[in-house]
Scaffold this active site. Structure first.
Site, mmCIF file in Angstrom:
data_model
loop_
_atom_site.group_PDB
_atom_site.id
_atom_site.type_symbol
_atom_site.label_atom_id
_atom_site.label_comp_id
_atom_site.label_asym_id
_atom_site.label_seq_id
_atom_site.Cartn_x
_atom_site.Cartn_y
_atom_site.Cartn_z
ATOM 1 N N LYS A 1 0.827 -1.210 0.000
ATOM 2 C CA LYS A 1 0.000 0.000 0.000
ATOM 3 C C LYS A 1 0.861 1.261 0.000
ATOM 4 O O LYS A 1 0.578 2.239 -0.722
ATOM 5 C CB LYS A 1 -0.939 0.009 1.210
ATOM 6 C CG LYS A 1 -1.809 1.261 1.314
ATOM 7 C CD LYS A 1 -2.686 1.446 0.066
ATOM 8 C CE LYS A 1 -3.379 2.809 0.060
ATOM 9 N NZ LYS A 1 -4.369 2.949 1.122
ATOM 10 N N CYS B 1 -3.360 9.931 2.004
ATOM 11 C CA CYS B 1 -2.447 8.857 1.599
ATOM 12 C C CYS B 1 -1.196 9.361 0.886
ATOM 13 O O CYS B 1 -0.088 9.208 1.386
ATOM 14 C CB CYS B 1 -3.191 7.853 0.713
ATOM 15 S SG CYS B 1 -4.420 6.880 1.594
#
Length: 423
Positions: A203, A257
Site C-alpha cells: 500500500k 495517503c
C-alpha cells in the site's frame, strides 16, 4: 463471521461498514466522535461520498448497522482509523494504538482482527501485536490478525470497494484466508494473499509511486514555463507511448495517503529513500511556488495590493476532503506575503478560514486574481462573462488546467496556467 465491529467511521470505515451491513452481516460501528455517531444514527452524513446516503439509509433501516462510541463483542474487529504524520514527518500511531487497546476487553477466542489503516511496514508486528497479546489469547491460533489496506479514492469509494483487487496480509496463512473469506461478502475483484508486512509495504509503495510521479510532473511544469512550452500538451503526447504514464502537475499533493505515506519509508530508511524524500520535498514546495507566482502576476500587472479569490479547498475534485490539502498551504503563504484573499469551495460546508466565503459570488467580488486550486465541476463551468462582471481585474491563475482557454481569453481575461509559459 456474523458480526463485525468497525473502529473508525470516517472516509473508509463508514463506507466499509455499510457495505458489510448491506450484504447481510451485522455491523457495529464505533467512533470517538460522538457528534459523528449521533449523525450516523439519525441517517445523517458527516462526510461526503457518492452513493453513501442511500446505502447508509438501507443499512440503518435493515437493523444490520448500529453505531456508538464504544466497541462490542464481535467475531471480527476492523480498525479503520487515521494514521497521520507528526510535524517532524514521523508516523503518528496513536490512533492505531488507541483503537487496538479499545478492543482488548471484547476479544474472544476465535476472533479476527483486521487493520485497514494505511501504516508504515511492520506496524502489525511491532505496534499491534504487543497490544493484542495483552488479551491473553494466543496470537495466530486463538486470535487471528491481518492487514488489508483500503485501495479506494474519494468520490468512487463504493465502485472501487467492490471491483478493485484487494491485498490481504496475515500473520499466518489461516489469518489471511479467513480475512479473504470475510471480504468476499462484497469484493468482486481478485484478492491476493501475502504476509502482513508485505501488505503494509504494498500500500505504501502504491502511494509513493504516485507521489514520485507527480513530483516529476511538477518539475516538468517548472521547466516548461522556463523554456516556453505547454507541459500539459507535452505530457499528453508523451503518454501516447505504450510504456509511459506521467501524472499531471498541480499546486501540491493532498489527501491522507499520497501526501503522507511516502514519509513512512523516509522515516524507516532515511539514508536509502533519497528519491522518495526529494519527491516529497518537491511536492511540498508547490504551494509556495504557486503563492510566489500569484505575487509575480500581480507585479506584472502593476497591482500593488491585489485581492485573490482562492477557488477550491478540497485536495481533489468534487469531494469535501481537506486532509493535507495544498490549498491550505497556498493560503498560508499568500497571507505571509500580505496578500488579501477570499476562499470558496462548494463542497466544504464548515468554516475553516476567516476569509472563507459562503457563496462563489462573494469570493469573486472585487478580486484581482482568480486562483483555481481544485478542479471542481462547478469551477469548470464558470461563465467567464458573468465572472468578469464581479471581479476588479480580469486575471486568472489556473493550477489545474481546467478552464477553457479560448472562452476566458475571449472574455478579456489574462489566463495564466501552471506549466504553460505566458508571453
Amino acid at each position: 463471521m456474523n458480526k463485525i465491529c468497525v473502529i473508525g467511521l470516517g472516509y473508509i470505515g463508514l463506507p466499509t461498514s455499510v457495505m458489510f451491513a448491506n450484504n447481510g452481516l451485522h455491523v457495529h460501528g464505533v467512533d470517538v466522535n460522538a457528534e459523528a455517531v449521533g449523525k450516523i444514527r439519525n441517517k445523517q452524513l458527516h462526510i461526503e461520498e457518492n452513493g453513501l446516503q442511500e446505502r447508509l439509509n438501507a443499512a440503518i433501516d435493515s437493523g444490520n448497522l448500529t453505531v456508538s462510541t464504544t466497541p462490542e463483542k464481535a467475531d471480527v474487529f476492523i480498525i479503520a482509523v487515521p494514521s497521520p504524520i507528526n510535524p517532524d514527518k514521523t508516523a503518528d500511531m496513536k490512533y492505531v494504538e488507541a483503537a487496538t487497546k479499545s478492543i482488548i476487553p471484547f476479544l474472544e477466542k476465535g476472533n479476527l482482527v483486521v487493520l485497514e489503516s494505511t501504516v508504515p511496514p511492520r506496524t502489525v508486528e511491532d505496534v499491534m501485536m504487543p497490544i493484542l497479546k495483552t488479551s491473553g489469547l494466543e496470537i495466530g491460533t486463538e486470535l487471528l490478525v491481518s492487514h488489508s489496506p483500503e485501495r479506494v479514492i474519494p468520490g468512487r469509494v463504493f465502485e472501487e470497494l467492490v471491483n478493485n483487487s484487494r491485498i490481504v496480509g496475515g500473520i499466518n496463512e489461516e489469518s489471511a484466508e479467513k480475512t479473504r473469506d470475510l471480504y468476499r461478502a462484497f469484493v468482486k475483484g481478485e484478492i491476493f494473499l501475502t504476509d502482513a508486512t508485505t501488505a503494509e509495504m504494498v500500500k505504501v509503495i502504491e502511494n509513493t509511486y504516485r507521489d514520485v510521479n507527480i513530483a516529476f510532473a511538477n518539475e516538468l511544469a517548472k521547466i516548461s514555463e522556463n523554456i516556453g512550452i505547454n507541459v500539459w500538451e507535452a505530457i499528453k503526447l508523451a503518454n501516447h507511448h505504450p510504456r509511459v504514464n506521467i501524472h499531471l502537475p498541480g499546486p501540491g499533493v493532498g489527501g491522507h495517503c499520497i501526501a503522507v505515506d511516502p514519509w513512512f519509508l523516509v522515516e524507516l530508511q532515511p539514508e536509502t529513500a533519497k528519491i522518495i524524500h526529494l519527491a516529497r520535498q518537491t511536492n511540498d514546495s508547490m504551494p509556495l511556488y504557486v503563492a510566489n507566482k500569484v505575487k509575480a502576476i500581480a507585479e506584472k500587472h502593476q497591482i500593488n495590493n491585489p485581492k485573490v479569490a482562492v477557488l477550491g479547498l478540497a485536495f481533489k475534485a468534487n469531494i469535501d476532503d481537506m486532509r493535507e490539502s495544498p490549498s491550505t498551504e497556498v493560503i498560508h503563504y499568500l497571507k505571509e506575503l500580505n496578500i488579501e484573499l477570499t476562499a470558496f469551495d462548494p463542497h466544504i460546508k464548515e468554516q475553516n478560514f476567516a476569509q472563507q466565503a459562503l457563496k462563489l459570488e462573494e469570493a469573486l467580488e472585487n478580486a484581482d486574481i482568480v486562483l483555481i486550486l481544485t478542479e471542481h465541476d462547478e469551477f469548470k463551468i464558470l461563465n467567464p462573462k458573468q465572472t468578469a462582471g464581479l471581479v476588479r481585474s480580469k486575471i486568472v491563475l489556473d493550477t489545474k488546467n481546467c478552464l477553457p482557454r479560448e472562452a476566458w481569453t475571449k472574455a478579456g481575461f489574462d489566463l495564466h496556467v501552471l506549466g504553460i509559459a505566458n508571453d
